[in-house]
Design a protein around this motif. Structure first.
Motif, short mmCIF file in Angstrom:
data_model
loop_
_atom_site.label_atom_id
_atom_site.label_comp_id
_atom_site.label_asym_id
_atom_site.label_seq_id
_atom_site.Cartn_x
_atom_site.Cartn_y
_atom_site.Cartn_z
N ILE A 1 24.42 -0.50 -26.45
CA ILE A 1 23.18 -0.63 -27.12
C ILE A 1 23.31 -1.28 -28.04
CG2 ILE A 1 21.56 1.46 -27.54
CD1 ILE A 1 22.21 3.65 -25.70
N THR A 2 24.47 -0.46 -29.09
CA THR A 2 24.61 -0.99 -30.28
C THR A 2 24.86 -2.36 -30.05
OG1 THR A 2 25.79 0.45 -31.13
CG2 THR A 2 26.43 -1.38 -31.84
N GLY A 3 25.38 -3.87 -29.12
CA GLY A 3 24.91 -4.73 -28.42
C GLY A 3 23.85 -5.04 -28.72
N VAL A 4 22.96 -4.59 -27.45
CA VAL A 4 21.60 -4.65 -27.40
C VAL A 4 20.89 -5.08 -27.97
CG1 VAL A 4 19.56 -4.79 -25.46
CG2 VAL A 4 22.42 -4.76 -24.95
N LEU A 5 21.12 -4.27 -29.43
CA LEU A 5 19.76 -4.05 -30.24
C LEU A 5 20.05 -4.47 -31.42
CD1 LEU A 5 18.92 0.06 -30.23
CD2 LEU A 5 18.09 -1.63 -29.15
N THR A 6 21.66 -5.11 -31.79
CA THR A 6 21.95 -6.47 -32.82
C THR A 6 21.06 -7.82 -32.49
OG1 THR A 6 23.07 -4.77 -33.13
CG2 THR A 6 23.75 -7.31 -34.01
N TYR A 7 21.12 -7.35 -31.23
CA TYR A 7 21.24 -9.53 -30.81
C TYR A 7 19.01 -9.26 -30.70
CZ TYR A 7 20.08 -13.20 -28.53
OH TYR A 7 19.79 -14.34 -26.53
N ARG A 8 19.02 -7.64 -29.87
CA ARG A 8 17.60 -7.69 -30.31
C ARG A 8 16.80 -6.44 -31.26
NH1 ARG A 8 13.79 -7.25 -25.16
NH2 ARG A 8 12.12 -8.30 -25.98
N PRO A 9 16.89 -6.24 -32.24
CA PRO A 9 16.62 -5.10 -33.27
C PRO A 9 15.18 -5.10 -32.29
CG PRO A 9 17.28 -7.19 -34.14
CD PRO A 9 16.67 -7.91 -32.94
N LEU A 10 15.36 -3.30 -33.02
CA LEU A 10 13.68 -2.65 -32.95
C LEU A 10 12.53 -2.89 -33.69
CD1 LEU A 10 15.27 0.90 -31.52
CD2 LEU A 10 14.02 -0.85 -30.28
N PRO A 11 12.18 -2.74 -34.15
CA PRO A 11 10.95 -2.80 -34.80
C PRO A 11 11.19 -2.41 -36.31
CG PRO A 11 9.70 -2.13 -33.01
CD PRO A 11 10.50 -2.01 -32.63
N SER A 12 11.88 -1.18 -36.50
CA SER A 12 11.93 -1.00 -38.11
C SER A 12 13.43 0.13 -37.32
CB SER A 12 11.47 0.29 -38.62
OG SER A 12 11.52 1.45 -37.45
N TRP A 13 14.07 0.25 -39.33
CA TRP A 13 15.93 0.92 -38.96
C TRP A 13 15.76 1.76 -38.60
CZ3 TRP A 13 20.17 -1.04 -39.60
CH2 TRP A 13 21.61 0.46 -39.68
N TYR A 14 14.14 2.65 -38.63
CA TYR A 14 14.14 3.90 -38.90
C TYR A 14 14.36 4.42 -36.90
CZ TYR A 14 12.00 9.01 -37.62
OH TYR A 14 11.87 9.90 -37.09
N ASP A 15 13.70 3.40 -35.94
CA ASP A 15 14.00 3.04 -34.50
C ASP A 15 15.06 3.15 -34.49
OD1 ASP A 15 11.26 4.47 -34.17
OD2 ASP A 15 10.48 1.20 -34.48
N TYR A 16 15.97 2.46 -34.64
CA TYR A 16 17.21 2.50 -34.22
C TYR A 16 18.39 3.29 -34.31
CZ TYR A 16 21.83 0.72 -34.91
OH TYR A 16 23.05 0.19 -34.43
N MET A 17 18.25 3.58 -35.63
CA MET A 17 19.20 5.51 -35.61
C MET A 17 18.86 6.66 -34.89
SD MET A 17 20.63 4.63 -37.97
CE MET A 17 21.62 6.39 -38.55
N ILE A 18 17.69 6.59 -34.61
CA ILE A 18 16.58 7.47 -33.26
C ILE A 18 17.93 7.35 -32.22
CG2 ILE A 18 15.01 8.37 -32.26
CD1 ILE A 18 15.34 9.39 -35.13
N VAL A 19 17.55 5.75 -32.02
CA VAL A 19 17.98 5.95 -30.27
C VAL A 19 19.85 5.75 -30.93
CG1 VAL A 19 18.96 3.65 -28.77
CG2 VAL A 19 16.22 4.32 -29.35
N MET A 20 20.29 5.28 -31.54
CA MET A 20 21.67 5.76 -31.29
C MET A 20 22.37 6.35 -31.32
SD MET A 20 23.01 2.47 -31.11
CE MET A 20 25.00 3.63 -31.22
N LEU A 21 21.29 8.12 -32.32
CA LEU A 21 21.41 9.25 -32.61
C LEU A 21 21.72 10.53 -31.21
CD1 LEU A 21 22.23 12.03 -34.43
CD2 LEU A 21 19.19 12.75 -34.93
N LEU A 22 20.60 9.58 -30.30
CA LEU A 22 20.13 10.15 -29.31
C LEU A 22 21.18 9.85 -28.45
CD1 LEU A 22 16.25 10.08 -28.91
CD2 LEU A 22 17.68 11.97 -28.49
N ALA A 23 21.67 8.89 -28.48
CA ALA A 23 22.43 8.73 -27.60
C ALA A 23 24.15 9.06 -27.89
CB ALA A 23 23.32 6.90 -27.42
#
Length: 346
Positions: free
Chosen positions: A56-78
């Motif tokens: 997840i970290t690698g894919v979202l780094t290569y293809r980021p989400l619209p906002s930093w907040y969305d990224y933190m939500i996904v990583m926290l849930l994971a």
């Protein structure tokens, strides 16, 4: 772990192939550790969680989400779901270990309580099947015993009222009394009286400890040098005689009251004699067989089936009965199943 990686690859490829930034499949990866948590080890679950976080970290780094907040939500849930998967896996494994210990205890209890089949004496050979209704419990309410005594071979087939551990005390009382009285008592009626006293004494003790009173249906047989066999029936289903003639239940007349309830009737228990010649076979089964039904409510046709198996060995008859009974009831076992086949020695 291999199937977690195998599922990850198509999800990641689809993620990278979709041009629409609003459609993201990578967050679905947080569900994958649930599979090893359900069937694998803690180490496999930890590896799956780590793998998912890295991907997840690698894919979202290569293809980021619209906002930093969305990224933190996904990583926290994971991370949270990963921790829950690890804890669930540990709890499941601990529970499986407890069940294995309980099963080992049940095996030891069964060995002390019921002798393994087949049982051979100078008069009969006894073989059969013993299947408690609960797969994780090796000791059910049905009991049996065969004793070679100075007065011939004595056989006990019984069913203790109730299920589970509370009924085992009554079963122990019955078996202990039978093993002792079968060697001591010269007549079958005296043997049955000893069993009745044992059940009554157990019920008195049960009252003192807050347990309910129990009765025991039983069939007691005595096989000696005579071609006829003695029987005392205490409310148990009658056995079936398999020989050259037609298969039919042995007719005992009044079945009598179960052990522990003799005070309810003034009639004493009596011995019935029936022919059991050399080479003949007797099938004694529990009400889990006689009262088994199909999913449409049809009772199991026991006599019809026994006619086709009459010439088989004791083990073949019992195993055929159990497999055919499972097909008839579509595997829906509602009661303990005991089928004991007694063949008179030639």
């Amino acid at each position: 772990m291999a199937y977690v990686v195998a599922l990850t690859v198509p999800i990641v490829l689809l993620e990278l192939a979709i041009d629409d930034q609003t459609v993201r499949l990578t967050p679905l990866l947080i569900l994958l550790p649930a599979f090893p948590a359900a069937v694998g080890t803690v180490r496999q679950t930890v590896c799956a969680v780590s793998w998912v976080l890295i991907v997840i970290t690698g894919v979202l780094t290569y293809r980021p989400l619209p906002s930093w907040y969305d990224y933190m939500i996904v990583m926290l849930l994971a991370a949270v779901l990963g921790v829950l998967c690890v804890l669930t896996c540990r709890r499941r494994i601990r529970r499986e270990m407890d069940l294995r210990r309980v099963r080992s205890t049940a095996v030891a209890l069964q060995r002390q309580m019921l002798r393994p089949l087949p049982i051979l004496t100078d008069r009969v050979i006894v073989d059969g099947i013993y299947l408690p209704v609960e797969a994780d419990r090796l000791v059910g309410g049905d009991i049996y015993e065969v004793v070679a005594s100075p007065y011939g071979t004595r056989l006990l087939f019984g069913d203790v009222q109730g299920k589970g551990l509370p009924a085992i005390g009554a079963a122990f009382a019955m078996l202990g009394a039978f093993r002792e009285a079968a060697q001591r008592e010269p007549t079958l009626t005296a043997l049955v009286d000893s069993l009745e006293s044992a059940v009554v004494r157990h019920n008195v003790f049960a009252q003192q400890t807050g347990e309910p009173e129990r009765f025991v249906t039983a069939l007691i047989l005595g096989v000696d040098a005579s071609t006829d066999t003695q029987a005392v029936n205490c409310g148990h289903p009658p056995p079936y005689l398999l020989e050259a003639g037609p298969v039919a239940p042995v007719l005992f007349g009044d079945p009598g009251v179960p052990l522990g309830l003799a005070d309810l009737t003034p009639k004493p228990r009596t011995v019935v004699w029936f022919p059991f010649p050399a080479g003949a076979t007797l099938l004694a089964c529990s009400d889990g067989v006689t009262e088994a039904r199909s999913i449409t409510g049809v009772f199991y046709p026991l006599e019809e089936r026994l006619r086709a198996w009459a010439g088989g060995s004791p083990w073949d008859i019992a195993s055929n009965l159990v497999s055919d009974l499972s097909r008839h009831s579509a595997g829906q076992q509602r009661d303990d199943i005991t089928a004991l086949v007694v063949r008179r020695a030639a």
